[in-house]
Design a protein around this motif. Structure first.
Motif, PDB file in Angstrom:
ATOM      1  N   ALA A  74       0.811  -1.209   0.000  1.00 28.86           N
ATOM      2  CA  ALA A  74       0.000   0.000   0.000  1.00 28.86           C
ATOM      3  C   ALA A  74       0.850   1.268   0.000  1.00 28.86           C
ATOM      4  O   ALA A  74       0.391   2.314  -0.453  1.00 28.86           O
ATOM      5  CB  ALA A  74      -0.923   0.008   1.229  1.00 28.86           C
ATOM      6  N   ARG A  75       2.084   1.180   0.484  1.00 34.16           N
ATOM      7  CA  ARG A  75       2.929   2.379   0.519  1.00 34.16           C
ATOM      8  C   ARG A  75       3.873   2.465  -0.677  1.00 34.16           C
ATOM      9  O   ARG A  75       4.007   3.524  -1.284  1.00 34.16           O
ATOM     10  CB  ARG A  75       3.735   2.428   1.817  1.00 34.16           C
ATOM     11  N   PHE A  76       4.507   1.346  -1.046  1.00 35.23           N
ATOM     12  CA  PHE A  76       5.517   1.403  -2.099  1.00 35.23           C
ATOM     13  C   PHE A  76       5.113   0.684  -3.382  1.00 35.23           C
ATOM     14  O   PHE A  76       5.907   0.611  -4.319  1.00 35.23           O
ATOM     15  CB  PHE A  76       6.850   0.857  -1.576  1.00 35.23           C
ATOM     16  N   GLY A  77       3.904   0.146  -3.437  1.00 35.83           N
ATOM     17  CA  GLY A  77       3.369  -0.354  -4.697  1.00 35.83           C
ATOM     18  C   GLY A  77       3.678  -1.795  -5.040  1.00 35.83           C
ATOM     19  O   GLY A  77       3.081  -2.334  -5.974  1.00 35.83           O
ATOM     20  N   VAL A  78       4.591  -2.436  -4.346  1.00 33.79           N
ATOM     21  CA  VAL A  78       4.939  -3.831  -4.631  1.00 33.79           C
ATOM     22  C   VAL A  78       4.496  -4.687  -3.459  1.00 33.79           C
ATOM     23  O   VAL A  78       4.980  -4.515  -2.331  1.00 33.79           O
ATOM     24  CB  VAL A  78       6.447  -4.002  -4.880  1.00 33.79           C
ATOM     25  N   ALA A  79       3.585  -5.596  -3.714  1.00 31.43           N
ATOM     26  CA  ALA A  79       3.065  -6.464  -2.659  1.00 31.43           C
ATOM     27  C   ALA A  79       4.143  -7.435  -2.185  1.00 31.43           C
ATOM     28  O   ALA A  79       5.031  -7.826  -2.947  1.00 31.43           O
ATOM     29  CB  ALA A  79       1.852  -7.226  -3.161  1.00 31.43           C
ATOM     30  N   CYS A  80       4.046  -7.820  -0.916  1.00 33.17           N
ATOM     31  CA  CYS A  80       4.961  -8.801  -0.313  1.00 33.17           C
ATOM     32  C   CYS A  80       6.419  -8.377  -0.471  1.00 33.17           C
ATOM     33  O   CYS A  80       7.300  -9.199  -0.733  1.00 33.17           O
ATOM     34  CB  CYS A  80       4.745 -10.192  -0.915  1.00 33.17           C
ATOM     35  N   LEU A  81       6.680  -7.097  -0.300  1.00 35.43           N
ATOM     36  CA  LEU A  81       8.026  -6.577  -0.549  1.00 35.43           C
ATOM     37  C   LEU A  81       9.050  -7.186   0.404  1.00 35.43           C
ATOM     38  O   LEU A  81      10.159  -7.540  -0.011  1.00 35.43           O
ATOM     39  CB  LEU A  81       8.025  -5.056  -0.439  1.00 35.43           C
ATOM     40  N   GLY A  82       8.700  -7.305   1.696  1.00 39.20           N
ATOM     41  CA  GLY A  82       9.639  -7.876   2.647  1.00 39.20           C
ATOM     42  C   GLY A  82      10.011  -9.309   2.325  1.00 39.20           C
ATOM     43  O   GLY A  82      11.187  -9.681   2.345  1.00 39.20           O
ATOM     44  N   SER A  83       9.018 -10.131   2.007  1.00 37.59           N
ATOM     45  CA  SER A  83       9.307 -11.531   1.680  1.00 37.59           C
ATOM     46  C   SER A  83       9.954 -11.656   0.303  1.00 37.59           C
ATOM     47  O   SER A  83      10.781 -12.544   0.079  1.00 37.59           O
ATOM     48  CB  SER A  83       8.039 -12.379   1.768  1.00 37.59           C
ATOM     49  N   ARG A  84       9.604 -10.762  -0.627  1.00 36.45           N
ATOM     50  CA  ARG A  84      10.266 -10.790  -1.948  1.00 36.45           C
ATOM     51  C   ARG A  84      11.759 -10.490  -1.812  1.00 36.45           C
ATOM     52  O   ARG A  84      12.598 -11.139  -2.447  1.00 36.45           O
ATOM     53  CB  ARG A  84       9.618  -9.776  -2.892  1.00 36.45           C
ATOM     54  N   LEU A  85      12.093  -9.495  -1.001  1.00 35.92           N
ATOM     55  CA  LEU A  85      13.502  -9.190  -0.787  1.00 35.92           C
ATOM     56  C   LEU A  85      14.209 -10.357  -0.117  1.00 35.92           C
ATOM     57  O   LEU A  85      15.311 -10.751  -0.526  1.00 35.92           O
ATOM     58  CB  LEU A  85      13.633  -7.928   0.063  1.00 35.92           C
ATOM     59  N   LEU A  86      13.594 -10.922   0.910  1.00 39.35           N
ATOM     60  CA  LEU A  86      14.179 -12.061   1.615  1.00 39.35           C
ATOM     61  C   LEU A  86      14.449 -13.218   0.671  1.00 39.35           C
ATOM     62  O   LEU A  86      15.510 -13.844   0.724  1.00 39.35           O
ATOM     63  CB  LEU A  86      13.240 -12.503   2.744  1.00 39.35           C
ATOM     64  N   ALA A  87      13.497 -13.498  -0.212  1.00 35.13           N
ATOM     65  CA  ALA A  87      13.591 -14.659  -1.094  1.00 35.13           C
ATOM     66  C   ALA A  87      14.349 -14.384  -2.385  1.00 35.13           C
ATOM     67  O   ALA A  87      14.537 -15.280  -3.197  1.00 35.13           O
ATOM     68  CB  ALA A  87      12.185 -15.160  -1.426  1.00 35.13           C
ATOM     69  N   GLY A  88      14.772 -13.146  -2.597  1.00 33.84           N
ATOM     70  CA  GLY A  88      15.471 -12.821  -3.834  1.00 33.84           C
ATOM     71  C   GLY A  88      14.556 -12.689  -5.025  1.00 33.84           C
ATOM     72  O   GLY A  88      14.981 -12.870  -6.172  1.00 33.84           O
ATOM     73  N   ALA A  89      13.280 -12.336  -4.778  1.00 32.03           N
ATOM     74  CA  ALA A  89      12.301 -12.241  -5.850  1.00 32.03           C
ATOM     75  C   ALA A  89      12.162 -10.828  -6.405  1.00 32.03           C
ATOM     76  O   ALA A  89      11.313 -10.590  -7.258  1.00 32.03           O
ATOM     77  CB  ALA A  89      10.938 -12.739  -5.360  1.00 32.03           C
ATOM     78  N   ILE A  90      12.966  -9.887  -5.929  1.00 31.83           N
ATOM     79  CA  ILE A  90      12.981  -8.532  -6.465  1.00 31.83           C
ATOM     80  C   ILE A  90      14.398  -7.996  -6.358  1.00 31.83           C
ATOM     81  O   ILE A  90      15.119  -8.277  -5.392  1.00 31.83           O
ATOM     82  CB  ILE A  90      11.981  -7.608  -5.727  1.00 31.83           C
ATOM     83  N   ASP A  91      14.815  -7.237  -7.351  1.00 33.31           N
ATOM     84  CA  ASP A  91      16.144  -6.636  -7.368  1.00 33.31           C
ATOM     85  C   ASP A  91      16.235  -5.585  -6.255  1.00 33.31           C
ATOM     86  O   ASP A  91      15.420  -4.649  -6.212  1.00 33.31           O
ATOM     87  CB  ASP A  91      16.371  -5.979  -8.729  1.00 33.31           C
ATOM     88  N   PRO A  92      17.194  -5.696  -5.346  1.00 35.67           N
ATOM     89  CA  PRO A  92      17.313  -4.706  -4.269  1.00 35.67           C
ATOM     90  C   PRO A  92      17.449  -3.278  -4.786  1.00 35.67           C
ATOM     91  O   PRO A  92      16.936  -2.344  -4.161  1.00 35.67           O
ATOM     92  CB  PRO A  92      18.571  -5.155  -3.519  1.00 35.67           C
ATOM     93  N   ALA A  93      18.127  -3.098  -5.916  1.00 37.51           N
ATOM     94  CA  ALA A  93      18.273  -1.747  -6.470  1.00 37.51           C
ATOM     95  C   ALA A  93      16.919  -1.180  -6.863  1.00 37.51           C
ATOM     96  O   ALA A  93      16.645   0.018  -6.646  1.00 37.51           O
ATOM     97  CB  ALA A  93      19.207  -1.770  -7.674  1.00 37.51           C
ATOM     98  N   ARG A  94      16.075  -2.014  -7.447  1.00 42.20           N
ATOM     99  CA  ARG A  94      14.728  -1.553  -7.782  1.00 42.20           C
ATOM    100  C   ARG A  94      13.958  -1.206  -6.510  1.00 42.20           C
ATOM    101  O   ARG A  94      13.254  -0.198  -6.453  1.00 42.20           O
ATOM    102  CB  ARG A  94      13.982  -2.617  -8.572  1.00 42.20           C
ATOM    103  N   ALA A  95      14.076  -2.057  -5.489  1.00 47.64           N
ATOM    104  CA  ALA A  95      13.357  -1.810  -4.241  1.00 47.64           C
ATOM    105  C   ALA A  95      13.795  -0.496  -3.603  1.00 47.64           C
ATOM    106  O   ALA A  95      12.964   0.273  -3.103  1.00 47.64           O
ATOM    107  CB  ALA A  95      13.575  -2.969  -3.264  1.00 47.64           C
ATOM    108  N   ARG A  96      15.093  -0.216  -3.611  1.00 47.23           N
ATOM    109  CA  ARG A  96      15.580   1.024  -3.017  1.00 47.23           C
ATOM    110  C   ARG A  96      14.978   2.252  -3.693  1.00 47.23           C
ATOM    111  O   ARG A  96      14.773   3.291  -3.058  1.00 47.23           O
ATOM    112  CB  ARG A  96      17.116   1.089  -3.095  1.00 47.23           C
ATOM    113  N   GLY A  97      14.676   2.148  -4.991  1.00 45.98           N
ATOM    114  CA  GLY A  97      14.160   3.282  -5.730  1.00 45.98           C
ATOM    115  C   GLY A  97      12.656   3.444  -5.700  1.00 45.98           C
ATOM    116  O   GLY A  97      12.130   4.432  -6.227  1.00 45.98           O
TER     117      GLY A  97
END
Length: 399
Positions: free
Chosen positions: A125-148
């Protein structure tokens, strides 16, 4: 502390007094208050409290011999959608603490660690990508993209987590934490009307994703600009909303436009830009993809006569998740053959299932409503969920 006492403590946090809906966005004061509550509950029970680099928290009940590997993880999330219900997320965490209490009361001594996880920014709801914490943990999203990623006020994810005491350059896969977890079982309120018994088990999560449509026109005066001279992005946006419903009907999917941002958002100004988010879900990947393709095509056709540009960006997508069959069947056997059902809602369990065996328990929702204040679970069903989760954790933590 009993389930109902814990529930009563969380109930007022982030609740809108007028609507009854919840606004617990990641790392805002209400969600931070929920995080503090989680830490207090862990300390009250003498559980070890771990913060990973991605903002996820885990409360650990370790075996007497100090074993740290082969853990059974349960839990959910504390954040909410705008105006959401009380049960989506917190029910799984409160139930997990209550299940640990129940096992301790019964004298259970687990052979494996039992962890209670609270995952960050599950709703997106805040940053637009659902399950962001678990995606980062599991390697399912690029950290550079998440930072931006940015919120509605222009604050980046990197900025927000830095202010929360995390190192934004340390976010990403946590192989040490993942390597200590043998399986994950998430309890969640059922988000529809499919479950007729107090507790059920998930079979799968259907494909789902979020797409952003950017319509760019020209801002101008609402009273002095003639119709032929307008480049109004609101018109193709309106066509896009109708096209989403029609494409969903053709393809046997569901499609929703539930968030829109208009610039400059003035009553007497022709908009210069409209940004809209499409949520699409369905029984098969190709049906969901086809739905989005048809909506995009309809938006572009509608935009041409108004000299409006259209850009489409995929913000997140999850293919169909079939939960680990052996774990699902084991959980169902422990619970005496409860119903098995799929869900159209995304969960951290779906993300983590790509890295480790995962399963889900559902607690009946008599209203069938979710992401709204009417979301509910009867007190008796909540306790049935605690009993079910305790039985599953007891079984899995034996070995």
């Amino acid at each position: 502390m009993s389930f109902e006492e814990m529930w009563a403590e969380l109930l007022p946090v982030g609740r809108d007094a007028a609507t009854g809906g919840y606004h617990r966005f990641a790392w805002t004061p209400p969600e931070l208050e929920c995080r503090a509550w989680f830490a207090d509950e862990a300390r009250r029970r003498g559980l070890g409290l771990e913060h990973d680099p991605n903002g996820n928290m885990v409360a650990w009940w370790y075996p007497e011999d100090g074993t740290r590997t082969g853990a059974v993880l349960t839990g959910s999330h504390l954040d909410s959608v705008p105006g959401g219900g009380a049960f989506d997320g917190p029910l799984g965490i409160v139930s997990a603490f209550a299940a640990v209490d129940l096992l301790r009361e019964r004298g259970v001594r687990p052979a494996r660690p039992i962890g209670i996880g609270a995952f960050a920014e599950e709703e997106g709801a805040r940053f637009g990508v659902a399950c962001l914490g678990s995606r980062l943990l599991a390697g399912a999203i690029d950290p550079a993209r998440a930072r931006g990623l940015t919120d509605a006020d222009g604050h980046t994810f990197a900025e927000v987590v830095h202010n929360a005491g995390l190192d934004p350059h340390a976010i990403g896969p946590d192989e040490d934490l993942l390597g200590r977890i043998a399986c994950y079982v998430e309890l969640h309120v059922e988000q529809g009307r499919a479950l007729e018994e107090p507790v059920g088990v998930a079979s799968a999560i259907v494909p789902h994703g979020r797409w952003r449509f950017d319509f760019a026109g020209e801002g101008n005066h609402a009273g002095t600009t003639g119709l032929p001279d307008r480049r109004d992005p609101m018109l193709p946006f309106a066509h896009m909303v109708i096209a989403a419903r029609e494409a969903a009907e053709r393809n046997g999917t569901v499609a929703t436009v539930g968030k829109v941002r208009v610039e400059p958002n003035g009553v007497n100004a022709i908009p210069s830009a409209v940004t809209a988010w499409l949520d699409a879900r369905g029984p098969a990947d190709d049906a969901v993809r086809r739905t989005v393709l048809e909506v995009d095509e309809a938006a572009r056709i509608a935009a041409r006569p108004h000299r409006v540009s259209v850009d489409l960006a995929e913000e997140s997508y999850t293919e169909i998740v079939d939960f680990n069959l052996a774990l699902r069947d084991r959980v169902r056997s422990v619970l005496g053959g409860v119903p098995v059902l799929p869900t159209g809602a995304g969960h951290d369990a779906g993300v983590l299932s790509a890295r480790l065996p995962a399963a889900m328990l559902f607690v009946r929702n008599p209203t069938g409503v979710s992401h709204a204040p009417e979301e509910f679970a009867e007190p008796a069903d909540r306790l049935a969920g605690v009993e079910a989760l305790a039985a599953v954790l007891d079984d899995l933590a034996r070995g």
